[in-house]
Scaffold this active site. Structure first.
Site, PDB file in Angstrom:
ATOM      1  N   GLY A  80       5.394  -5.915  -1.573  1.00  0.00           N
ATOM      2  CA  GLY A  80       5.127  -4.500  -1.290  1.00  0.00           C
ATOM      3  C   GLY A  80       4.260  -4.052  -2.560  1.00  0.00           C
ATOM      4  O   GLY A  80       4.300  -2.681  -2.723  1.00  0.00           O
ATOM      5  N   ARG A  92      11.544  -6.663  -0.181  1.00  0.00           N
ATOM      6  CA  ARG A  92      13.044  -6.954  -0.857  1.00  0.00           C
ATOM      7  C   ARG A  92      13.377  -5.567  -1.093  1.00  0.00           C
ATOM      8  O   ARG A  92      14.685  -5.441  -0.993  1.00  0.00           O
ATOM      9  CB  ARG A  92      12.798  -7.576  -2.149  1.00  0.00           C
ATOM     10  CG  ARG A  92      12.634  -9.131  -1.813  1.00  0.00           C
ATOM     11  CD  ARG A  92      12.935 -10.071  -3.100  1.00  0.00           C
ATOM     12  NE  ARG A  92      12.195  -9.740  -4.143  1.00  0.00           N
ATOM     13  CZ  ARG A  92      12.757 -10.104  -5.339  1.00  0.00           C
ATOM     14  NH1 ARG A  92      13.221 -11.036  -5.674  1.00  0.00           N
ATOM     15  NH2 ARG A  92      11.535  -9.840  -6.537  1.00  0.00           N
ATOM     16  N   HIS A 134     -16.872  23.225  -4.235  1.00  0.00           N
ATOM     17  CA  HIS A 134     -16.265  23.459  -3.182  1.00  0.00           C
ATOM     18  C   HIS A 134     -17.255  23.064  -1.980  1.00  0.00           C
ATOM     19  O   HIS A 134     -18.596  23.394  -2.130  1.00  0.00           O
ATOM     20  CB  HIS A 134     -15.872  24.974  -2.859  1.00  0.00           C
ATOM     21  CG  HIS A 134     -15.465  25.357  -1.815  1.00  0.00           C
ATOM     22  ND1 HIS A 134     -14.241  25.000  -1.203  1.00  0.00           N
ATOM     23  CD2 HIS A 134     -16.049  26.100  -0.554  1.00  0.00           C
ATOM     24  CE1 HIS A 134     -13.803  25.373   0.144  1.00  0.00           C
ATOM     25  NE2 HIS A 134     -15.061  26.296   0.223  1.00  0.00           N
TER      26      HIS A 134
END
Length: 456
Positions: free
Chosen positions: A175, A198, A436
């Protein structure tokens, strides 16, 4: 006559070893590098670079899907996996040539073979003994496979980069960075993907909000996650399919099994212990001080072999500091604080500084969080959402952590890493005019901290 044949012999021609060696040679040292595999090390040959090239290839699948919402009529498309792998390999050949030329142009001798320490000043390779005033160990790490029945039917990230064909289904065990990145890669290319972990969540050590946000996105993409699970055995059927048996009795059928449960320092058989070098008894990592010195005065180590922060830029910095200190009379130690990192998952993760859990352990903290649908997804119809998080020390108002899940997260966090490293304050962020429309502007428009959690 010189007491030693070389001023420096480096074991490993990866990013850290090459940086240290070429700088040392530039400062007048007689330098040789020993490499048993391809020049360039894990990052260039079997890590960051090839992985990201394949991820770029996988991202086109999403682009084709999104194009319809922007008025493009996309016809039948398909991936030629062998062609992608071949293109990736051509680029790796080019990069290896660049690394080789770097050593040559900096008058560093390259010796191909596996070096082994004979004593604190001698390395043997291909039957030749080379003596050096200093020895630098920079051999990196190697994937680890568990001792379970049938593990020979599994691959690691090394083999995943060169699969002859794309599997229709894959079980990925682990993971962490590598597992999550390959899960996104294979899923984007149409494979059925199952992650076996796990723990109860992915990316241990990352901020909890980031982990929860990313895992929700992965599951939304159709990646199955078996939590709190371990593989008991792997069986290969006559037709080549793998049967993965979990400890709870469940059996997962797939075409390929990949282990991504970690990498171990590549120290076995190097003669380090015989030369007196202290290794971590659990991991085999070379134990070093802040100057990358081992307990043997003539031997140093940098990069993943020390198991400090296993990132390529860190290895490069450690190698540079070693060369500056030992060959340029410019003492410096690598700073391992506030090192930014990225997970090239889909969507990607970027982070620098403390997690919320770490920050709260130090004292009161202001937490700013935003989640939104990126502008690009509004027309494409994709539901994937971006998450951003800023952590601010309440007493000083210094920004001590920045985290993001979403498109371009690594690129955005790289810029914020400068701000966190420089200990800028929330006021500095607030005074910055955003660009922006961008996602990045959200980091300078966060205004209201999240309420503190209620103690139970």
């Amino acid at each position: 006559m010189a007491a030693f044949e070389y001023d420096l012999v480096t074991l490993g021609a990866g990013s850290g070893g090459v940086r240290a060696s070429r700088l040392a040679s530039g400062y007048g040292a007689r330098v040789a590098v020993i490499e048993e595999s391809r020049v360039g090390g894990t990052c260039v040959v079997r890590g960051c670079v090839p992985k990201k090239l394949l991820i770029y290839g996988a991202e086109f699948a999403r682009s084709f899907q999104d194009a319809c919402g922007y008025g493009w009529a996309v016809g039948d498309v398909h991936l030629d996996w062998p062609a992608l792998v071949a293109s990736k390999n051509r680029e790796l050949d080019r990069l290896e040539a660049v690394y080789r030329n770097t050593l040559k142009s900096n008058h560093v001798e390259l010796v191909e073979g596996r070096g082994r320490l004979v004593d604190p000043h001698t390395v043997e390779v291909n039957g030749r003994r080379m003596t050096a005033q200093r020895i630098l160990v920079a051999v990196g790490g190697w994937p680890v496979l568990p001792d379970i029945p049938g593990v020979e039917h599994a691959i690691t990230s090394n083999e995943a980069l060169d699969l002859p064909r794309l599997p229709d289904s894959i079980v990925i065990v682990g993971g962490g960075f590598i597992a999550v990145e390959f899960a996104g890669l294979f899923r984007a290319l149409g494979c059925a993907v199952t992650l076996v972990i796990r723990a109860d969540n992915i990316l241990r050590g990352f901020d909890q909000d980031i982990r929860e946000h990313l895992v929700a996105e992965l599951e939304h993409q159709g990646i199955a996650i078996c939590r709190k699970s371990q593989v008991q055995s792997i069986r290969c059927e006559k037709d080549g399919r793998r049967m993965v048996t979990l400890q709870d009795g469940r059996i997962l059928a797939c075409e390929q099994v990949m282990y991504a449960t970690g990498r171990a320092p590549n120290t076995a058989g190097l003669g380090l212990e015989e030369a007196g070098v202290a290794l971590d008894p659990r991991t085999g990592a070379v134990q070093v001080d802040a100057w990358s010195r081992t307990n043997v005065s003539s031997i140093w180590a940098v990069g993943d072999v020390t198991n400090r922060i296993n990132l390529t830029p860190v290895a490069i910095r450690e190698g540079a500091c070693f060369a500056e200190t030992e060959f340029n009379n410019n003492p410096m130690t690598p700073d391992h604080a506030n090192v930014a990192s990225a997970v090239f998952s889909q969507p990607a993760v970027g982070m620098v500084g403390l997690t919320e859990e770490q920050a709260r352990a130090r004292g009161p903290v202001d937490v700013y969080v935003t989640r939104f649908r990126p502008m690009k997804n509004t027309l494409s119809g994709r539901e994937e959402r971006t998450m951003m998080k800023l952590l601010v020390d309440r007493a000083t108002q210094v920004v001590i952590g920045a985290h993001m899940v979403g498109p371009d997260a690594p690129e955005i966090i790289q810029g914020l890493a400068i701000a966190v490293k420089a200990s800028l304050t929330k006021k500095d962020f607030d005074a910055t005019v955003g660009i922006h429309p961008t996602a990045a502007e959200e980091f300078v428009t966060l205004r209201t901290p999240r309420p503190d959690p209620v103690s139970v």
